[in-house]
Design a protein around this motif. Structure first.
Motif, PDB file in Angstrom:
ATOM      1  N   THR A 172     -13.517  -7.424   4.412  1.00 17.35           N
ATOM      2  CA  THR A 172     -12.758  -6.179   4.618  1.00 17.35           C
ATOM      3  C   THR A 172     -13.508  -5.229   5.548  1.00 17.35           C
ATOM      4  N   LEU A 173     -14.843  -5.430   5.656  1.00 21.17           N
ATOM      5  CA  LEU A 173     -15.632  -4.634   6.614  1.00 21.17           C
ATOM      6  C   LEU A 173     -15.786  -5.373   7.948  1.00 21.17           C
TER       7      LEU A 173
ATOM      8  N   VAL B 132     -16.124  -1.885  -2.323  1.00 15.65           N
ATOM      9  CA  VAL B 132     -14.692  -1.679  -2.547  1.00 15.65           C
ATOM     10  C   VAL B 132     -13.949  -2.307  -1.373  1.00 15.65           C
TER      11      VAL B 132
ATOM     12  N   TRP C 148      -3.198  -7.799   1.818  1.00 11.63           N
ATOM     13  CA  TRP C 148      -2.736  -7.224   0.546  1.00 11.63           C
ATOM     14  C   TRP C 148      -2.887  -5.700   0.489  1.00 11.63           C
TER      15      TRP C 148
ATOM     16  N   ARG D  21      -2.169  -1.641   0.991  1.00 13.89           N
ATOM     17  CA  ARG D  21      -1.032  -0.706   0.852  1.00 13.89           C
ATOM     18  C   ARG D  21       0.059  -1.258  -0.060  1.00 13.89           C
TER      19      ARG D  21
ATOM     20  N   LEU E 117      -5.847  -1.268  -4.639  1.00 14.15           N
ATOM     21  CA  LEU E 117      -7.002  -0.404  -4.914  1.00 14.15           C
ATOM     22  C   LEU E 117      -6.685   0.569  -6.047  1.00 14.15           C
TER      23      LEU E 117
ATOM     24  N   ALA F  46     -18.077   7.019   1.097  1.00 11.66           N
ATOM     25  CA  ALA F  46     -16.734   6.631   1.539  1.00 11.66           C
ATOM     26  C   ALA F  46     -16.745   6.136   2.978  1.00 11.66           C
TER      27      ALA F  46
ATOM     28  N   ILE G  20      -9.500   8.024   1.485  1.00 10.11           N
ATOM     29  CA  ILE G  20      -9.269   7.046   0.417  1.00 10.11           C
ATOM     30  C   ILE G  20      -9.402   7.636  -0.994  1.00 10.11           C
ATOM     31  N   TYR G  21     -10.485   8.380  -1.290  1.00  6.62           N
ATOM     32  CA  TYR G  21     -10.898   8.530  -2.691  1.00  6.62           C
ATOM     33  C   TYR G  21     -10.495   9.820  -3.398  1.00  6.62           C
TER      34      TYR G  21
ATOM     35  N   TYR H 138      -8.187   9.568  -6.349  1.00  8.86           N
ATOM     36  CA  TYR H 138      -8.722   8.999  -7.598  1.00  8.86           C
ATOM     37  C   TYR H 138      -9.675   9.962  -8.308  1.00  8.86           C
TER      38      TYR H 138
HETATM   39  C1  LIG Z   1      -9.528   1.188   1.491  1.00  5.58           C
HETATM   40  C2  LIG Z   1      -8.798  -0.003   0.851  1.00  5.58           C
HETATM   41  C3  LIG Z   1      -9.677  -0.590  -0.245  1.00  5.58           C
HETATM   42  C4  LIG Z   1      -7.471   0.519   0.260  1.00  5.58           C
HETATM   43  O1  LIG Z   1      -6.853  -0.507  -0.499  1.00  5.58           O
HETATM   44  P1  LIG Z   1      -5.269  -0.569  -0.738  1.00  5.58           P
HETATM   45  O2  LIG Z   1      -5.019  -1.625  -1.753  1.00  5.58           O
HETATM   46  O3  LIG Z   1      -4.567  -0.647   0.555  1.00  5.58           O
HETATM   47  O4  LIG Z   1      -4.978   0.863  -1.378  1.00  5.58           O
HETATM   48  P2  LIG Z   1      -3.629   1.243  -2.172  1.00  5.58           P
HETATM   49  O5  LIG Z   1      -2.491   0.402  -1.697  1.00  5.58           O
HETATM   50  O6  LIG Z   1      -3.898   1.234  -3.638  1.00  5.58           O
HETATM   51  O7  LIG Z   1      -3.468   2.724  -1.644  1.00  5.58           O
HETATM   52  C5  LIG Z   1      -3.287   3.840  -2.456  1.00  5.58           C
HETATM   53  C6  LIG Z   1      -2.960   5.020  -1.582  1.00  5.58           C
HETATM   54  O8  LIG Z   1      -4.074   5.335  -0.739  1.00  5.58           O
HETATM   55  C7  LIG Z   1      -3.670   5.301   0.639  1.00  5.58           C
HETATM   56  N1  LIG Z   1      -4.773   4.698   1.372  1.00  5.58           N
HETATM   57  C8  LIG Z   1      -5.527   3.663   0.975  1.00  5.58           C
HETATM   58  N2  LIG Z   1      -6.461   3.370   1.902  1.00  5.58           N
HETATM   59  C9  LIG Z   1      -6.289   4.262   2.896  1.00  5.58           C
HETATM   60  C10 LIG Z   1      -6.939   4.468   4.131  1.00  5.58           C
HETATM   61  N3  LIG Z   1      -7.964   3.676   4.512  1.00  5.58           N
HETATM   62  N4  LIG Z   1      -6.509   5.471   4.908  1.00  5.58           N
HETATM   63  C11 LIG Z   1      -5.468   6.250   4.527  1.00  5.58           C
HETATM   64  N5  LIG Z   1      -4.815   6.091   3.351  1.00  5.58           N
HETATM   65  C12 LIG Z   1      -5.215   5.108   2.549  1.00  5.58           C
HETATM   66  C13 LIG Z   1      -2.447   4.438   0.663  1.00  5.58           C
HETATM   67  O9  LIG Z   1      -1.629   4.716   1.767  1.00  5.58           O
HETATM   68  C14 LIG Z   1      -1.798   4.794  -0.650  1.00  5.58           C
HETATM   69  O10 LIG Z   1      -1.099   6.040  -0.512  1.00  5.58           O
HETATM   70  P3  LIG Z   1       0.261   6.345  -1.316  1.00  5.58           P
HETATM   71  O11 LIG Z   1      -0.059   6.150  -2.765  1.00  5.58           O
HETATM   72  O12 LIG Z   1       0.571   7.747  -0.919  1.00  5.58           O
HETATM   73  O13 LIG Z   1       1.230   5.330  -0.813  1.00  5.58           O
HETATM   74  C15 LIG Z   1      -8.467  -1.099   1.908  1.00  5.58           C
HETATM   75  O14 LIG Z   1      -7.733  -0.504   2.925  1.00  5.58           O
HETATM   76  C16 LIG Z   1      -9.710  -1.744   2.512  1.00  5.58           C
HETATM   77  O15 LIG Z   1     -10.207  -2.724   1.980  1.00  5.58           O
HETATM   78  N6  LIG Z   1     -10.209  -1.199   3.639  1.00  5.58           N
HETATM   79  C17 LIG Z   1     -11.347  -1.770   4.385  1.00  5.58           C
HETATM   80  C18 LIG Z   1     -12.635  -1.728   3.584  1.00  5.58           C
HETATM   81  C19 LIG Z   1     -13.027  -0.340   3.164  1.00  5.58           C
HETATM   82  O16 LIG Z   1     -12.923   0.636   3.910  1.00  5.58           O
HETATM   83  N7  LIG Z   1     -13.462  -0.235   1.910  1.00  5.58           N
HETATM   84  C20 LIG Z   1     -13.922   1.012   1.331  1.00  5.58           C
HETATM   85  C21 LIG Z   1     -15.399   1.013   1.346  1.00  5.58           C
HETATM   86  S1  LIG Z   1     -16.014   2.603   0.793  1.00  5.58           S
END
Ligand SMILES: CC(C)(COP(=O)(O)OP(=O)(O)OC[C@H]1O[C@@H](n2cnc3c(N)ncnc32)[C@H](O)[C@@H]1OP(=O)(O)O)[C@@H](O)C(=O)NCCC(=O)NCCS
Length: 403
Positions: free
Chosen positions: A24-25, A83, A89, A91, A95, A118, A123-124, A127
């Protein structure tokens, strides 16, 4: 009914989870020599996976730690990391489901707070995590710096694992102490220092003063560039970790790195925002603050325990109304006074979400600032002055540990 389910991982699944996270990174899987360090940092019960169609599609993890809060107390703390949700998978709420499970599990296990770094700021917050500390990236032109003073103690290079052992011992004494600092889990040292030292030219210098006792250390590496005048690619000394028992040891360690020959630039990432390194220099303009950004994202898992753990300045009490969508047992009114905190059945004077409370908790930002930027609801405007006074701290909080 969801299309995925959430499970605690066992040790046969850690490598898959790690490979998924690295993907994912946009990194390739960890090679075996790296994995042996990474493996030790998976702690039983602390890694969670999301599964769909029999495959892991998302993961979160945490490390066991402690967090220092204003007043000097230390609370059980989870350092949340790794994370990631697989690109096909995202959006779809994966998460969110992982967070729901993780927050609940950590609170049930007795952790009072969780922190993370972060990758993206969007993202956070949802939560319940709020930015609670900041850190700096400084760059010093070494030739321009001309320090005003000379070392008063002895700084010596200590090779290999002996250096790591001394640094580890000193760190345990010095953190968690300042609000925001955390304890490091045993695997941190293997992964962040020993593994990197095997691949890169890492050095450890240890300082001792008049008593002869070691009282500070700096971990650094020198990235060679072009020597001489054409500094398109300067030789850079990177300060990676610097901790000192007192100001004398701190100054000597900085003077040491500023004195290493054939270095054009000294760079340090993740330093406290109040570190007065420019005052050591003859030419303070040699030191540039290249970046000052969010460091700790803090999640108060157990709000009553967290509020009771820190101390408050003398001021009239304030009643805070807290909203927490993910851990609703935290929602309610809290009367905060210099004598302590009680849960009350009173109308709140300030109403805020738990992520906003987290931002104020270590004292890095005031209630007034957050009210001015419309992050909280002000029922009684006089409450802002009281809340600011109660939560005020004497030095900005800082973690200083990257994970
Ligand atoms: C960040 C990540 C874990 C989010 O996972 P996800 O399963 O897509 O998240 P969800 O579907 O549960 O999203 C929940 C909400 O957060 C928002 N969201 C999640 N990641 C987001 C991002 N990177 N930017 C903007 N909004 C984001 C979603 O749009 C959603 O909003 P909504 O409830 O208003 O529709 C995923 O995008 C990822 O793996 N990114 C790359 C690795 C990374 O950055 N990890 C974090 C390390 S600190």
């Amino acid at each position: 009914m969801t299309d995925h389910d959430i499970r605690v991982l066992d040790d046969s699944q850690y490598r898959t989870a790690h490979t998924l996270f690295r993907g994912t990174l946009h990194h390739t899987p960890a090679p075996d020599d790296q994995w042996k360090f990474v493996q030790e940092s998976y702690y039983p019960g602390r890694a969670i996976g999301a599964f769909a169609d029999g495959e892991m599609v998302g993961t979160v993890q945490s490390f066991p730690s402690q967090l220092a809060v204003p007043g000097g107390a230390v609370v059980p703390h989870a350092a949340v990391s790794r994370v990631g949700v697989r690109a096909d998978w995202t959006r779809r709420g994966v998460l969110s489901a992982l967070q729901r499970a993780q927050l609940r599990a950590l609170r049930s296990a007795g952790d009072v707070a969780a922190t993370l770094r972060a990758s993206e700021t969007a993202i956070y917050g949802r939560y319940g995590y709020g930015v609670a500390t900041r850190h700096r990236f400084v760059r010093i032109d070494r030739r321009q710096a001309a320090p005003r003073t000379r070392p008063v103690g002895r700084v010596r290079l200590v090779e290999g694992e002996a250096g790591e052992r001394i640094a580890h011992g000193l760190f345990e004494e010095l953190s968690p102490v300042r609000a925001g600092t955390i304890s490091r889990w045993p695997a941190w040292w293997g992964l962040s220092i020993r593994r990197v030292a095997a691949e890169e030219n890492i050095k450890i210098a240890v300082r001792s003063g008049a008593s002869g006792d070691d009282d500070g250390y700096v971990v650094f590496k020198v990235v060679p560039g072009e020597h001489g005048s054409g500094d398109h690619k300067p030789t850079t000394l990177m300060v990676m970790d610097l901790w000192a028992r007192d100001a004398e040891a701190w100054a000597d360690l900085w003077l040491f790195v500023l004195g290493v020959d054939l270095v054009a630039e000294v760079a340090a990432y993740g330093r406290p925002v109040d570190e007065p390194v420019q005052w050591l220099l003859g030419d303070r303009r040699a030191c540039r603050i290249a970046e000052e950004v969010d460091e700790t994202w803090l999640r108060l898992l157990d709000v009553p325990a967290a509020l009771s753990a820190r101390t408050y300045r003398h001021a009239e009490p304030v009643v805070l109304g807290v909203r927490d969508a993910y851990l609703p047992e935290n929602s309610g009114s809290y009367r905060v006074s210099a004598d302590g905190v009680t849960r009350v059945d009173e109308a709140p004077e300030l109403v805020l979400d738990v992520d906003v409370l987290a931002s104020t908790y270590l004292g890095d930002v005031s209630f007034s600032t957050l009210a001015a930027t419309r992050r909280l609801d002000v029922v009684d405007p006089t409450a802002l002055v009281r809340a600011d006074a109660l939560f005020e701290v004497s030095e900005p909080p800082w973690s200083g540990t990257y994970f």
